[in-house]
Motif scaffolding. Sequence first.
Motif, PDB file in Angstrom:
ATOM      1  N   LEU A   1       0.986  -0.960  -0.100  1.00 17.29           N
ATOM      2  CA  LEU A   1       0.094   0.030   0.611  1.00 17.29           C
ATOM      3  C   LEU A   1       0.775   1.143  -0.113  1.00 17.29           C
ATOM      4  N   ASP A   2       0.590   2.298  -1.076  1.00 18.58           N
ATOM      5  CA  ASP A   2       1.164   3.687  -0.545  1.00 18.58           C
ATOM      6  C   ASP A   2       0.517   4.713  -0.900  1.00 18.58           C
ATOM      7  N   THR A   3       1.060   5.811  -1.588  1.00 17.70           N
ATOM      8  CA  THR A   3       0.095   6.576  -1.845  1.00 17.70           C
ATOM      9  C   THR A   3      -0.321   6.654  -3.371  1.00 17.70           C
ATOM     10  N   ASP A   4       0.333   6.062  -3.898  1.00 21.33           N
ATOM     11  CA  ASP A   4      -0.513   5.554  -5.516  1.00 21.33           C
ATOM     12  C   ASP A   4      -1.647   4.863  -5.374  1.00 21.33           C
ATOM     13  N   GLY A   5      -1.995   3.286  -4.487  1.00 22.60           N
ATOM     14  CA  GLY A   5      -2.668   2.780  -4.315  1.00 22.60           C
ATOM     15  C   GLY A   5      -2.481   1.799  -3.967  1.00 22.60           C
ATOM     16  N   ILE A   6      -3.110   0.893  -4.734  1.00 23.61           N
ATOM     17  CA  ILE A   6      -2.478  -0.921  -3.528  1.00 23.61           C
ATOM     18  C   ILE A   6      -2.365  -2.115  -4.506  1.00 23.61           C
ATOM     19  N   TRP A   7      -1.515  -3.157  -4.383  1.00 20.17           N
ATOM     20  CA  TRP A   7      -1.007  -3.741  -5.601  1.00 20.17           C
ATOM     21  C   TRP A   7      -1.559  -5.231  -4.349  1.00 20.17           C
ATOM     22  N   CYS A   8      -2.004  -5.925  -4.541  1.00 20.56           N
ATOM     23  CA  CYS A   8      -3.246  -6.780  -4.243  1.00 20.56           C
ATOM     24  C   CYS A   8      -2.441  -8.328  -5.063  1.00 20.56           C
ATOM     25  N   VAL A   9      -3.117  -9.029  -4.753  1.00 16.40           N
ATOM     26  CA  VAL A   9      -3.049 -10.460  -5.193  1.00 16.40           C
ATOM     27  C   VAL A   9      -4.795 -10.948  -5.113  1.00 16.40           C
ATOM     28  N   LEU A  10      -5.289 -11.353  -6.188  1.00 20.50           N
ATOM     29  CA  LEU A  10      -6.586 -11.594  -6.865  1.00 20.50           C
ATOM     30  C   LEU A  10      -6.792 -13.301  -6.537  1.00 20.50           C
ATOM     31  N   PRO A  11      -7.843 -14.479  -6.169  1.00 19.28           N
ATOM     32  CA  PRO A  11      -8.185 -15.362  -6.608  1.00 19.28           C
ATOM     33  C   PRO A  11      -7.692 -15.414  -8.112  1.00 19.28           C
ATOM     34  N   GLY A  12      -7.866 -16.526  -8.972  1.00 17.65           N
ATOM     35  CA  GLY A  12      -7.658 -16.928 -10.804  1.00 17.65           C
ATOM     36  C   GLY A  12      -9.080 -16.769 -10.776  1.00 17.65           C
ATOM     37  N   SER A  13     -10.169 -16.931  -9.539  1.00 15.26           N
ATOM     38  CA  SER A  13     -11.817 -17.365  -9.931  1.00 15.26           C
ATOM     39  C   SER A  13     -12.275 -16.198  -9.681  1.00 15.26           C
ATOM     40  N   PHE A  14     -11.704 -15.001  -9.146  1.00 12.92           N
ATOM     41  CA  PHE A  14     -12.409 -13.695  -8.209  1.00 12.92           C
ATOM     42  C   PHE A  14     -12.896 -13.284 -10.628  1.00 12.92           C
ATOM     43  N   PRO A  15     -13.719 -12.900 -10.690  1.00  8.77           N
ATOM     44  CA  PRO A  15     -13.979 -12.482 -12.053  1.00  8.77           C
ATOM     45  C   PRO A  15     -13.284 -10.695 -12.107  1.00  8.77           C
ATOM     46  N   GLU A  16     -12.117 -10.477 -13.480  1.00  2.62           N
ATOM     47  CA  GLU A  16     -11.721  -9.759 -13.166  1.00  2.62           C
ATOM     48  C   GLU A  16     -12.679  -8.515 -14.705  1.00  2.62           C
ATOM     49  N   ASN A  17     -12.822  -8.632 -15.776  1.00  4.34           N
ATOM     50  CA  ASN A  17     -13.411  -7.406 -16.466  1.00  4.34           C
ATOM     51  C   ASN A  17     -15.074  -8.580 -16.767  1.00  4.34           C
ATOM     52  N   PHE A  18     -15.698  -7.329 -16.520  1.00  9.03           N
ATOM     53  CA  PHE A  18     -17.466  -7.593 -17.270  1.00  9.03           C
ATOM     54  C   PHE A  18     -17.327  -6.826 -18.632  1.00  9.03           C
TER      55      PHE A  18
END
Length: 188
Positions: A104-121
């Motif tokens: 986490l920093d002033t520009d945002g958040i880097w994270c890992v999401l599960p592969g099953s989590f929907p990325e785009n609709f």
Amino acid sequence: MAKKNFRDRRYEYKGLNKTWKGKLAEAKSSGNSMKIQEAQDMVVLYDSLQLAHKCILNSFYGYVMRKGARWYSMEMAGVVTYTGAKIIQNARLLVEKIGRPLELDTDGIWCVLPGSFPENFTFKTEAAKKLTVSYPCVMLNVDVARNNTNDQYQTLKDPVNKLYTTHSECSIEFEVDGPYKATPRSHV
């Protein structure tokens, strides 16, 4: 109003960058080297312009903290840092419910999401135009809007009679950069 116009220009450049990235993909598929070069140049131009605007906007916070600055205001600097910190903390709480925050920093958040989590609709509008949205981005932006919308935002409509209109506004938004593929590290 000038700062808002300046900020909006960054989004104009980001939109043009996206447009030219699409033109670059088309040019590459056509194999036309002149069109490829033109599109590559325009992608670099608009990316550079939007990044320059981002740097200037981000540095304004430092400017308002500088004694002797025309718009010196420790109160403004405090509001900026407090608001930014709360937005990132709330984003971390939301991401922890789904995946794992990495940084986490002033520009945002880097994270890992599960592969099953929907990325785009992708939606098709009534005009048969495709609209693609980033699900993680929408989730974060709903949270930001819920907690940071100014329902008393005023815009001067009549300078002679000093009449203002009041409306709601939230100009803070997350943007998704990525996803990025993890690269295996070699052991030393």
